[in-house]
Structure formats: structure tokens, C-alpha cells
Design a protein around this motif. Sequence first.
Motif, PDB file in Angstrom:
ATOM      1  N   GLU A  76       0.734  -1.103   0.054  1.00  0.00           N
ATOM      2  CA  GLU A  76      -0.047  -0.152   0.036  1.00  0.00           C
ATOM      3  C   GLU A  76       0.744   1.279  -0.043  1.00  0.00           C
ATOM      4  N   GLN A  77       0.556   2.284  -0.863  1.00  0.00           N
ATOM      5  CA  GLN A  77       1.540   3.686  -0.689  1.00  0.00           C
ATOM      6  C   GLN A  77       1.060   4.134   0.368  1.00  0.00           C
ATOM      7  N   LYS A  78      -0.004   4.218   1.223  1.00  0.00           N
ATOM      8  CA  LYS A  78      -0.229   4.802   2.587  1.00  0.00           C
ATOM      9  C   LYS A  78       0.003   3.979   3.688  1.00  0.00           C
ATOM     10  N   THR A  79       0.861   4.146   4.382  1.00  0.00           N
ATOM     11  CA  THR A  79       1.078   3.265   5.472  1.00  0.00           C
ATOM     12  C   THR A  79       0.703   4.207   6.770  1.00  0.00           C
ATOM     13  N   THR A  80       0.231   3.432   7.769  1.00  0.00           N
ATOM     14  CA  THR A  80       0.249   4.138   9.143  1.00  0.00           C
ATOM     15  C   THR A  80       0.848   3.327  10.237  1.00  0.00           C
ATOM     16  N   PRO A  81       1.215   3.976  11.301  1.00  0.00           N
ATOM     17  CA  PRO A  81       1.910   3.392  12.512  1.00  0.00           C
ATOM     18  C   PRO A  81       0.921   2.337  13.035  1.00  0.00           C
ATOM     19  N   VAL A 120      14.086   7.491  10.334  1.00  0.00           N
ATOM     20  CA  VAL A 120      14.973   8.689   9.782  1.00  0.00           C
ATOM     21  C   VAL A 120      14.752   9.907  10.534  1.00  0.00           C
ATOM     22  N   THR A 121      13.397  10.069  10.352  1.00  0.00           N
ATOM     23  CA  THR A 121      12.965  11.639  11.170  1.00  0.00           C
ATOM     24  C   THR A 121      13.418  11.612  12.492  1.00  0.00           C
ATOM     25  N   MET A 122      13.287  10.544  13.256  1.00  0.00           N
ATOM     26  CA  MET A 122      13.542  10.319  14.550  1.00  0.00           C
ATOM     27  C   MET A 122      14.173   9.125  14.756  1.00  0.00           C
ATOM     28  N   TYR A 123      15.084   8.849  15.916  1.00  0.00           N
ATOM     29  CA  TYR A 123      15.798   7.559  16.116  1.00  0.00           C
ATOM     30  C   TYR A 123      14.587   6.934  16.986  1.00  0.00           C
ATOM     31  N   MET A 124      14.253   5.466  16.357  1.00  0.00           N
ATOM     32  CA  MET A 124      13.463   4.677  16.977  1.00  0.00           C
ATOM     33  C   MET A 124      14.171   3.272  17.214  1.00  0.00           C
ATOM     34  N   GLY A 125      15.192   3.172  17.316  1.00  0.00           N
ATOM     35  CA  GLY A 125      15.984   1.833  17.288  1.00  0.00           C
ATOM     36  C   GLY A 125      15.796   1.294  16.012  1.00  0.00           C
ATOM     37  N   PHE A 126      15.829  -0.253  15.811  1.00  0.00           N
ATOM     38  CA  PHE A 126      15.495  -0.849  14.731  1.00  0.00           C
ATOM     39  C   PHE A 126      14.702  -2.010  14.913  1.00  0.00           C
ATOM     40  N   ILE A 167       4.190   4.161  16.563  1.00  0.00           N
ATOM     41  CA  ILE A 167       3.997   5.509  16.474  1.00  0.00           C
ATOM     42  C   ILE A 167       4.682   6.075  17.405  1.00  0.00           C
ATOM     43  N   CYS A 168       5.038   7.594  17.004  1.00  0.00           N
ATOM     44  CA  CYS A 168       6.015   8.377  17.739  1.00  0.00           C
ATOM     45  C   CYS A 168       5.233   9.770  17.881  1.00  0.00           C
ATOM     46  N   SER A 169       5.740  10.791  18.248  1.00  0.00           N
ATOM     47  CA  SER A 169       5.354  12.121  18.413  1.00  0.00           C
ATOM     48  C   SER A 169       5.205  12.763  17.087  1.00  0.00           C
ATOM     49  N   GLU A 170       6.043  12.264  16.130  1.00  0.00           N
ATOM     50  CA  GLU A 170       5.946  13.069  14.762  1.00  0.00           C
ATOM     51  C   GLU A 170       4.663  12.432  13.811  1.00  0.00           C
ATOM     52  N   ARG A 171       3.841  13.321  13.187  1.00  0.00           N
ATOM     53  CA  ARG A 171       2.649  12.687  12.768  1.00  0.00           C
ATOM     54  C   ARG A 171       3.199  12.158  11.265  1.00  0.00           C
ATOM     55  N   ASN A 172       4.170  12.745  10.586  1.00  0.00           N
ATOM     56  CA  ASN A 172       4.856  12.448   9.362  1.00  0.00           C
ATOM     57  C   ASN A 172       6.250  11.972   9.800  1.00  0.00           C
ATOM     58  N   MET A 173       6.358  10.555   9.577  1.00  0.00           N
ATOM     59  CA  MET A 173       7.737   9.901   9.921  1.00  0.00           C
ATOM     60  C   MET A 173       8.381   9.147   8.806  1.00  0.00           C
ATOM     61  N   THR A 174       9.682   9.377   8.536  1.00  0.00           N
ATOM     62  CA  THR A 174      10.348   8.782   7.319  1.00  0.00           C
ATOM     63  C   THR A 174      11.041   7.569   8.111  1.00  0.00           C
ATOM     64  N   TRP A 175      10.853   6.453   7.370  1.00  0.00           N
ATOM     65  CA  TRP A 175      11.883   5.188   7.754  1.00  0.00           C
ATOM     66  C   TRP A 175      12.357   4.623   6.658  1.00  0.00           C
ATOM     67  N   TYR A 191      15.950   1.654   1.172  1.00  0.00           N
ATOM     68  CA  TYR A 191      14.541   1.809   0.867  1.00  0.00           C
ATOM     69  C   TYR A 191      13.787   2.834   1.872  1.00  0.00           C
ATOM     70  N   TYR A 192      13.288   3.977   1.252  1.00  0.00           N
ATOM     71  CA  TYR A 192      12.801   5.070   2.394  1.00  0.00           C
ATOM     72  C   TYR A 192      11.317   5.085   1.965  1.00  0.00           C
ATOM     73  N   PHE A 193      10.557   5.054   3.062  1.00  0.00           N
ATOM     74  CA  PHE A 193       8.997   5.225   3.106  1.00  0.00           C
ATOM     75  C   PHE A 193       8.743   6.149   4.057  1.00  0.00           C
ATOM     76  N   ASP A 194       7.277   6.642   4.040  1.00  0.00           N
ATOM     77  CA  ASP A 194       6.761   7.484   4.906  1.00  0.00           C
ATOM     78  C   ASP A 194       5.630   6.991   5.621  1.00  0.00           C
ATOM     79  N   VAL A 195       5.364   7.099   6.898  1.00  0.00           N
ATOM     80  CA  VAL A 195       4.486   6.809   7.654  1.00  0.00           C
ATOM     81  C   VAL A 195       3.735   7.719   8.266  1.00  0.00           C
ATOM     82  N   THR A 196       2.357   8.196   8.101  1.00  0.00           N
ATOM     83  CA  THR A 196       1.509   9.233   8.689  1.00  0.00           C
ATOM     84  C   THR A 196       0.396   8.628   9.300  1.00  0.00           C
ATOM     85  N   TYR A 197      -0.218   9.412  10.207  1.00  0.00           N
ATOM     86  CA  TYR A 197      -1.461   9.153  11.045  1.00  0.00           C
ATOM     87  C   TYR A 197      -1.944  10.524  11.047  1.00  0.00           C
TER      88      TYR A 197
END
Length: 140
Positions: A53-58, A82-88, A108-116, A134-140
Motif C-alpha cells: 500500500e502506498q499509504k502506511t500508518t503506524p 530517519v526522522t527520529m531515532y526509534m531503534g531498529f 507510533i511516535c510524536s511526529e505525525r509524518n515519519m520517514t523510515w 529503501y525509504y518510505f513515509d508513515v503518517t497518522y
Amino acid sequence: MPIKFLIVFLSALKLLIACDSQTISIEEQAQAASCQPNQLCQYNNQVKIWLAEQKTTPETPFEIYLSLPSGYTVQSAKLEGVTMYMGFIPVLFEARDGLLVAHTMVGICSERNMTWKLVLELNNQQGHAEHVLYYFDVTY
């Protein structure tokens, strides 16, 4: 005392000279492709990666698809923020219909738009390691 200052000065100078800016980042070198986040990406080595899916959510499961050229194998795979350190997050691919598919999820993190980024270490036909990002964005 002056000798200590001279040693410290020369050491600092050596570090400054050795640390030169790169024209291309380490991540861009490893990727070797120009791709948009969440889109199908084909790399120079014929590796293809895309999301179901092109749209992913946390905190919602999603699938990552991987197509490898003959003779390539996955050595390791993980997701990193990428946007914020979340471990791996380790990623495991399973063979399905001639492709490799991973079922995964990100937190999920404090950023609504997060790049992974998906960090793949592959072994090519000669057994040498190749890294693919490979980069992708997660949005909620």
C-alpha cells in the motif's frame, strides 16, 4: 607543558583535515537509485522494492515486497527511523509467488509524518555484500 599543547593542536588539526565533506552521502552511495518514498524502486543492481500500500500508518501491519536478481540472497534486513531515532525493527522475508514478502509494522511516535528506511544487506552472485536502502513515509 608546551609540548602537550603542540600534540593536542596537531591532533586537532589532523582530525580537521581528515574530516572532509563528501559530495554524496554514505546513504546515497549505498542506494544508487533515485526513488520517491513509498513508490516502486528499482536499483542499479536490478533489485526492486515496493510497499503493498502506498499509504502506511503506524501500528498497522503492512507488507514490503522484494524482487531479487538470480543469485542474490538477503543477509539481513531491518527498519530504522530517519526522522527520529526509534531503534531498529528486524525484518524477515518469506518467499511467495517468486517474490520475497515481509509482514511488518512500525511504532507510533510524536511526529505525525515519519520517514523510515529499510536497510538491506544482500549477497550478490559472487558472495559480496551489497547494501540497499529503501525509504518510505508513515503518517497518522
